[in-house]
Design an enzyme around this catalytic site. Structure first.
Site, short mmCIF file in Angstrom:
data_model
loop_
_atom_site.label_atom_id
_atom_site.label_comp_id
_atom_site.label_asym_id
_atom_site.label_seq_id
_atom_site.Cartn_x
_atom_site.Cartn_y
_atom_site.Cartn_z
NE ARG A 1 -0.87 16.43 -12.55
CZ ARG A 1 -0.29 15.66 -12.05
NH1 ARG A 1 -0.30 15.36 -10.60
NH2 ARG A 1 0.71 15.07 -12.80
NE ARG B 1 -4.08 -1.98 1.74
CZ ARG B 1 -4.18 -2.79 2.66
NH1 ARG B 1 -3.35 -2.98 3.79
NH2 ARG B 1 -4.80 -4.05 2.52
CD GLU C 1 4.98 15.66 -22.78
OE1 GLU C 1 4.04 16.93 -22.53
OE2 GLU C 1 4.47 14.54 -22.91
CG ASN D 1 -4.51 16.00 -19.44
OD1 ASN D 1 -3.63 15.45 -19.16
ND2 ASN D 1 -5.56 16.13 -18.54
CG HIS E 1 -2.26 9.39 -24.12
ND1 HIS E 1 -2.89 10.17 -23.05
CD2 HIS E 1 -0.97 9.45 -24.06
CE1 HIS E 1 -1.86 10.27 -21.95
NE2 HIS E 1 -0.75 9.95 -22.84
CG HIS F 1 4.31 10.32 -24.18
ND1 HIS F 1 3.10 9.94 -23.98
CD2 HIS F 1 4.58 11.71 -23.65
CE1 HIS F 1 2.61 11.06 -23.27
NE2 HIS F 1 3.41 12.00 -22.99
CE LYS G 1 -2.16 13.21 -14.50
NZ LYS G 1 -2.58 13.57 -15.91
CD GLU H 1 -5.43 15.39 -15.06
OE1 GLU H 1 -4.17 15.31 -14.88
OE2 GLU H 1 -6.18 15.20 -15.66
CG HIS I 1 -1.13 14.62 -23.12
ND1 HIS I 1 -0.19 15.72 -23.53
CD2 HIS I 1 0.18 13.73 -22.57
CE1 HIS I 1 1.08 15.75 -23.02
NE2 HIS I 1 1.35 14.54 -22.51
CE LYS J 1 3.84 17.19 -14.61
NZ LYS J 1 4.04 15.77 -15.54
N1 LIG Z 1 3.80 10.34 -15.27
C1 LIG Z 1 3.69 11.39 -15.94
O1 LIG Z 1 3.10 12.36 -15.62
C2 LIG Z 1 4.04 11.35 -17.46
C3 LIG Z 1 4.27 12.53 -18.47
C4 LIG Z 1 4.74 12.33 -19.72
C5 LIG Z 1 4.98 11.03 -20.33
N2 LIG Z 1 4.93 9.95 -19.40
C6 LIG Z 1 5.25 8.36 -19.63
O2 LIG Z 1 6.57 8.67 -20.02
C7 LIG Z 1 6.73 7.58 -20.88
C8 LIG Z 1 7.78 7.97 -21.84
O3 LIG Z 1 9.12 8.53 -21.40
P1 LIG Z 1 10.50 8.30 -21.84
O4 LIG Z 1 10.16 8.98 -23.24
O5 LIG Z 1 11.64 8.89 -21.18
O6 LIG Z 1 10.61 6.89 -22.44
P2 LIG Z 1 11.44 5.94 -22.05
O7 LIG Z 1 11.74 5.71 -20.47
O8 LIG Z 1 11.22 4.61 -22.69
O9 LIG Z 1 12.90 6.63 -22.59
C9 LIG Z 1 13.08 6.42 -23.61
C10 LIG Z 1 14.49 5.70 -24.42
O10 LIG Z 1 15.60 6.46 -23.92
C11 LIG Z 1 16.46 5.60 -23.04
N3 LIG Z 1 17.19 6.31 -22.09
C12 LIG Z 1 16.63 7.08 -20.84
N4 LIG Z 1 17.53 7.68 -20.53
C13 LIG Z 1 18.63 7.55 -21.04
C14 LIG Z 1 20.01 7.95 -21.11
N5 LIG Z 1 20.68 8.70 -19.99
N6 LIG Z 1 21.06 7.67 -21.73
C15 LIG Z 1 20.79 6.70 -22.71
N7 LIG Z 1 19.37 6.25 -23.00
C16 LIG Z 1 18.40 6.59 -22.16
C17 LIG Z 1 15.52 4.30 -22.46
O11 LIG Z 1 16.29 3.33 -22.12
C18 LIG Z 1 14.55 4.44 -23.53
O12 LIG Z 1 15.18 3.32 -24.53
C19 LIG Z 1 5.42 7.14 -21.56
O13 LIG Z 1 5.33 5.93 -20.92
C20 LIG Z 1 4.36 8.29 -21.11
O14 LIG Z 1 3.18 7.51 -20.79
C21 LIG Z 1 4.32 10.02 -18.05
#
Ligand SMILES: NC(=O)c1ccc[n+]([C@@H]2O[C@H](COP(=O)([O-])OP(=O)(O)OC[C@H]3O[C@@H](n4cnc5c(N)ncnc54)[C@H](O)[C@@H]3O)[C@@H](O)[C@H]2O)c1
Length: 355
Positions: free
Chosen positions: A232, A116, A180, A236, A243, A257, A138, A228, A239, A218
């Site tokens: 907040r 939890r 973003e 979006n 999405h 993304h 999130k 949200e 998105h 942000k």
């Molecule tokens: N929680 C939230 O508020 C929020 C907001 C926006 C996006 N997201 C989510 O985030 C995800 C996308 O994030 P992302 O683009 O970071 O994806 P990811 O974590 O898949 O990273 C992208 C790629 O970069 C590589 N990588 C990361 N850091 C590295 C580094 N320093 N050196 C070399 N390679 C590296 C990873 O291994 C991966 O191959 C999606 O699932 C999306 O839904 C969440």
């Protein structure tokens, strides 16, 4: 036994060695088990620095995830929950998410549900996770084509942003995070938009104040409305359509993304313009800037129906109407615009017929 109270404004943007990271570990987690969650790339490029620089991590367990959005799924969570149970993790223990948005979304979800809730720290290593996914609390995973359908809002005790990690990040991932940053500018800071559109090469972003400015936008929005219910939703923008596109392409020809959100921002700017919120001049500026960087993937005609199915499942919809954050101008947005399906289809038609 306790979970450290999180403060949703707790973040630092500085080299990790100069930050409060080690002190925070000593003060709060000296007697805790610590696990570091990484994916294959952050294991190879980022983990050593952490393990060799901080004594408090000398006994940390490392949990390795397969890289890639297709792994943001419950089956992978089960393996991580099992690992934590095997390490006999208790409520007082700590998970450190060292990675991009995959690691922070999935790791945050694990932390929020295991016993939890246990404490977690985010150390984002992709630009997208630094300016967006790693902050704001999130957490979540995907279900089939539905992005982030399962999740929680559960804040990290701290987020440490050290842009030295960006040196190994591939260019396409800089492009992913840049989307973003543009979004943050479009919804709330025209000055940041002007700075961002002047950048010649995305590598220039690594050492700019723009990363911090983007994070502050942000954080400021999240701090006013952590759960949200209101402002907040500004975040979006791009998105709802984004999405839909990301989910549709997930098992076909995946786009990042940020790329999907960039296309979503064109579609949603079109809606803003059609509804007379946004001027034609600003709409064209936004569209042209985004199309300069983000290509339109080839879509079969059946794609629109499939994307609409996903959009209709969006968490923010009400009474069969689709909820959008729309732009009134560059730097100003409004939330809770409920639109009919036909308008949304029109925007997808417009988007996929752009040259
Ligand atoms: N929680 C939230 O508020 C929020 C907001 C926006 C996006 N997201 C989510 O985030 C995800 C996308 O994030 P992302 O683009 O970071 O994806 P990811 O974590 O898949 O990273 C992208 C790629 O970069 C590589 N990588 C990361 N850091 C590295 C580094 N320093 N050196 C070399 N390679 C590296 C990873 O291994 C991966 O191959 C999606 O699932 C999306 O839904 C969440």
């Amino acid at each position: 036994m306790r979970v450290l109270e999180s403060d949703n404004m707790a973040f630092e943007v500085s080299p990790l060695m100069e930050s409060s990271f080690e002190r925070m570990l000593v003060e709060n987690f000296s007697f805790a088990n610590i696990a570091i969650l990484v994916d294959e790339n952050t294991h190879n490029y980022c983990l050593d620095y952490l393990l060799t620089s901080f004594n408090s991590l000398s006994k940390a367990e490392v949990i390795l995830l397969p890289a890639g959005e297709e792994n943001k799924i419950i089956e992978v969570c089960i393996q991580v929950w099992e690992a934590l149970a095997e390490y006999q993790f208790e409520k007082k223990d700590l998970l450190i998410n060292l990675g991009g948005g995959l690691v922070s979304d999935l790791g945050g979800f694990i932390a929020s549900t295991y016993k939890r809730g246990i404490s977690y720290i985010n150390i984002p290593t992709s630009l997208l996770a630094m300016v967006d996914a790693g902050i704001g609390g999130k957490t979540g995973i995907d279900l089939g084509n539905y992005k982030n359908l399962i999740g929680t809002i559960f804040f990290p005790v701290y987020t440490y942003v050290d842009n030295h990690f960006l040196r190994t990040l591939p260019d396409k991932e800089l492009k992913n995070g840049y989307a973003e940053m543009l979004k943050h500018a479009l919804i709330s800071e025209v000055e940041l938009w002007h700075i961002l559109v002047k950048i010649d090469s995305l590598n220039q972003l690594i050492n700019t104040e723009a990363i911090k400015q983007s994070i502050v936008i942000k954080q400021t929005i999240v701090s006013k409305d952590p759960l949200e219910n209101g402002p907040r939703k500004l975040l979006n923008f791009g998105h709802t359509i984004g999405h839909g596109i990301e989910g549709y392409l997930l098992n076909k020809n995946p786009v990042s993304h940020g790329h999907a959100v960039a296309l979503g921002m064109i579609g949603e700017s079109y809606l803003s313009y059609k509804l007379n919120f946004l001027s034609n001049t600003e709409f064209n500026q936004i569209k042209d800037q985004l199309l300069k960087i983000y290509e339109l993937p080839k879509m079969p005609t059946s794609a629109i129906n499939e994307i609409m199915k996903i959009i209709k499942q969006d968490k923010k919809n009400k009474l069969n109407k689709i909820n959008f954050t729309l732009l009134e101008a560059i730097g100003k947005a409004s939330i809770d615009n409920f639109l009919e399906e036909e308008m949304v289809e029109e925007s997808l038609n417009y988007l996929f017929n752009l040259k």
